[in-house]
Design an enzyme around this catalytic site. Structure first.
Site, PDB file in Angstrom:
ATOM      1  N   THR A  50     -21.065 -59.744 -63.274  1.00 16.83           N
ATOM      2  CA  THR A  50     -21.791 -58.707 -64.020  1.00 16.83           C
ATOM      3  C   THR A  50     -22.757 -57.917 -63.134  1.00 16.83           C
ATOM      4  OG1 THR A  50     -23.114 -60.577 -64.694  1.00 16.83           O
ATOM      5  CG2 THR A  50     -21.793 -59.536 -66.408  1.00 16.83           C
TER       6      THR A  50
ATOM      7  N   LEU B 299     -25.609 -67.465 -64.677  1.00 18.31           N
ATOM      8  CA  LEU B 299     -24.458 -66.750 -65.252  1.00 18.31           C
ATOM      9  C   LEU B 299     -23.986 -65.603 -64.342  1.00 18.31           C
ATOM     10  CD1 LEU B 299     -22.609 -66.282 -67.771  1.00 18.31           C
ATOM     11  CD2 LEU B 299     -24.425 -64.829 -68.681  1.00 18.31           C
TER      12      LEU B 299
ATOM     13  N   LYS C 171     -31.251 -59.279 -57.839  1.00 18.79           N
ATOM     14  CA  LYS C 171     -30.454 -60.430 -58.310  1.00 18.79           C
ATOM     15  C   LYS C 171     -31.358 -61.602 -58.717  1.00 18.79           C
ATOM     16  CE  LYS C 171     -26.046 -59.389 -56.261  1.00 18.79           C
ATOM     17  NZ  LYS C 171     -25.065 -59.677 -55.225  1.00 18.79           N
TER      18      LYS C 171
ATOM     19  N   SER D 180     -29.800 -68.910 -67.385  1.00 14.20           N
ATOM     20  CA  SER D 180     -29.719 -67.500 -66.967  1.00 14.20           C
ATOM     21  C   SER D 180     -30.946 -66.720 -67.400  1.00 14.20           C
ATOM     22  CB  SER D 180     -28.479 -66.852 -67.602  1.00 14.20           C
ATOM     23  OG  SER D 180     -28.540 -65.459 -67.457  1.00 14.20           O
ATOM     24  N   ALA D 181     -31.434 -65.865 -66.499  1.00 16.10           N
ATOM     25  CA  ALA D 181     -32.594 -65.028 -66.810  1.00 16.10           C
ATOM     26  C   ALA D 181     -32.238 -63.920 -67.800  1.00 16.10           C
ATOM     27  CB  ALA D 181     -33.117 -64.393 -65.524  1.00 16.10           C
TER      28      ALA D 181
ATOM     29  N   ASP E  43     -26.641 -67.928 -57.382  1.00 18.24           N
ATOM     30  CA  ASP E  43     -26.274 -66.966 -56.329  1.00 18.24           C
ATOM     31  C   ASP E  43     -27.486 -66.170 -55.842  1.00 18.24           C
ATOM     32  OD1 ASP E  43     -26.545 -65.485 -58.745  1.00 18.24           O
ATOM     33  OD2 ASP E  43     -25.452 -63.834 -57.817  1.00 18.24           O
TER      34      ASP E  43
HETATM   35  C1  BG6 Z   1     -30.115 -62.079 -64.069  1.00 18.43           C
HETATM   36  C2  BG6 Z   1     -29.574 -61.005 -63.149  1.00 18.43           C
HETATM   37  O1  BG6 Z   1     -29.121 -63.000 -64.345  1.00 18.43           O
HETATM   38  O2  BG6 Z   1     -30.573 -61.485 -65.289  1.00 18.43           O
HETATM   39  C3  BG6 Z   1     -30.615 -59.918 -62.930  1.00 18.43           C
HETATM   40  O3  BG6 Z   1     -29.233 -61.585 -61.899  1.00 18.43           O
HETATM   41  C4  BG6 Z   1     -31.077 -59.378 -64.277  1.00 18.43           C
HETATM   42  O4  BG6 Z   1     -30.059 -58.890 -62.132  1.00 18.43           O
HETATM   43  C5  BG6 Z   1     -31.615 -60.524 -65.145  1.00 18.43           C
HETATM   44  O5  BG6 Z   1     -32.114 -58.404 -64.092  1.00 18.43           O
HETATM   45  C6  BG6 Z   1     -32.078 -60.053 -66.519  1.00 18.43           C
HETATM   46  O6  BG6 Z   1     -30.977 -59.572 -67.228  1.00 18.43           O
HETATM   47  P1  BG6 Z   1     -31.032 -58.803 -68.618  1.00 18.43           P
HETATM   48  O7  BG6 Z   1     -29.602 -58.830 -69.094  1.00 18.43           O
HETATM   49  O8  BG6 Z   1     -31.937 -59.579 -69.527  1.00 18.43           O
HETATM   50  O9  BG6 Z   1     -31.554 -57.437 -68.353  1.00 18.43           O
HETATM   51 MG    MG Z   2     -27.160 -64.758 -60.600  1.00 15.92          MG
END
Ligand code: BG6
Ligand code: MG
Length: 216
Positions: A24, A17, A52, A121-122, A177
């Site tokens: 973002t 994402l 990232k 997405s993480a 990415d």
């Molecule tokens: C990833 C980002 O998609 O999500 C990271 O690239 C980020 O930078 C990670 O730390 C976790 O995101 P969140 O919103 O759960 O803090």
């Molecule tokens: Mg990414």
């Protein structure tokens, strides 16, 4: 080109994402920088590259290492919450104008071709972002930071995506990415398209600047 031929016949597409669909990363940076500054040290855009694709708590560990600070688990939980509250405040206002070039169009293009689509997405905040961007209906499956036990570069997230789409990893493509994200895809036996240069993402099967290139 052999690589584009693979994309033409693919059955499933799994998208990261942050940095692939929406810009973002700048809000993550803004919140981490604010935290670093409050803790008394600088945090540059170059430092931010290391975060990232990395989970929230691993990101905090890297940030504290840069600042030369050692926090207890309890304190880490508390400051991670502060950072996340700021980040959520920033993204609560995002809208479709922050979709990256060609992102929605490419998702629509794939759907029309009958390609199944997953999010990988993480982020634990992916729901707010997807809702604000009004793109929820373009995904068949959503795998995010709330559904995984291991962070990228572990392949878990993308293997769960492929499984959710009821496809073999070899029938899917991942769009990423982050270096760690490409490692995760390759580790799972999935073809990886890197959104970024060959210098930054040498491990990708194909490098593009953005999804808009695939619409040409
Ligand atoms: C990833 C980002 O998609 O999500 C990271 O690239 C980020 O930078 C990670 O730390 C976790 O995101 P969140 O919103 O759960 O803090
Ligand atoms: Mg990414």
């Amino acid at each position: 080109m052999e690589n584009l031929k693979f994309l033409k016949d693919v059955k499933g597409a799994i998208f990261d994402l942050d940095g692939v669909i929406v810009d973002t990363a700048k809000y993550h940076y803004k919140a981490w920088k604010r935290l670093a500054n409050e803790l008394g040290f600088e945090f540059t855009e170059k430092d931010n590259e290391r975060l990232k694709g990395v989970s929230r708590f691993e990101s905090l560990d890297i940030l504290l290492e840069i600042g030369g600070l050692y926090f207890s688990e309890e304190l880490k939980q508390a400051v991670a919450k502060v950072k996340n509250d700021w980040y959520v405040q920033y993204i609560s206002a995002i809208n479709e104008s922050e979709l990256l070039k060609g992102a929605r169009e490419y998702l629509v293009f794939l759907r029309k071709k009958g390609v199944k689509i997953a999010l990988g997405s993480a982020s634990k905040n992916s729901k707010i972002i997807i809702d604000n961007l009004r793109i929820e209906n373009l995904f068949d499956v959503i795998i995010d930071g709330n559904k995984i036990t291991k962070s990228k570069p572990d392949p878990e997230i993308f293997l769960l995506g492929a499984k959710g789409l009821e496809l073999k990893p070899s029938e899917c493509v991942v769009f990423e990415d982050a270096y760690a994200g490409i490692e995760a895809a390759k580790g799972g036996g999935i073809y990886a398209v890197g959104i970024g240069s060959k210098d930054d993402l040498p491990n990708a099967d194909l490098n593009i600047k953005g999804l808009y290139e695939l619409l040409a």
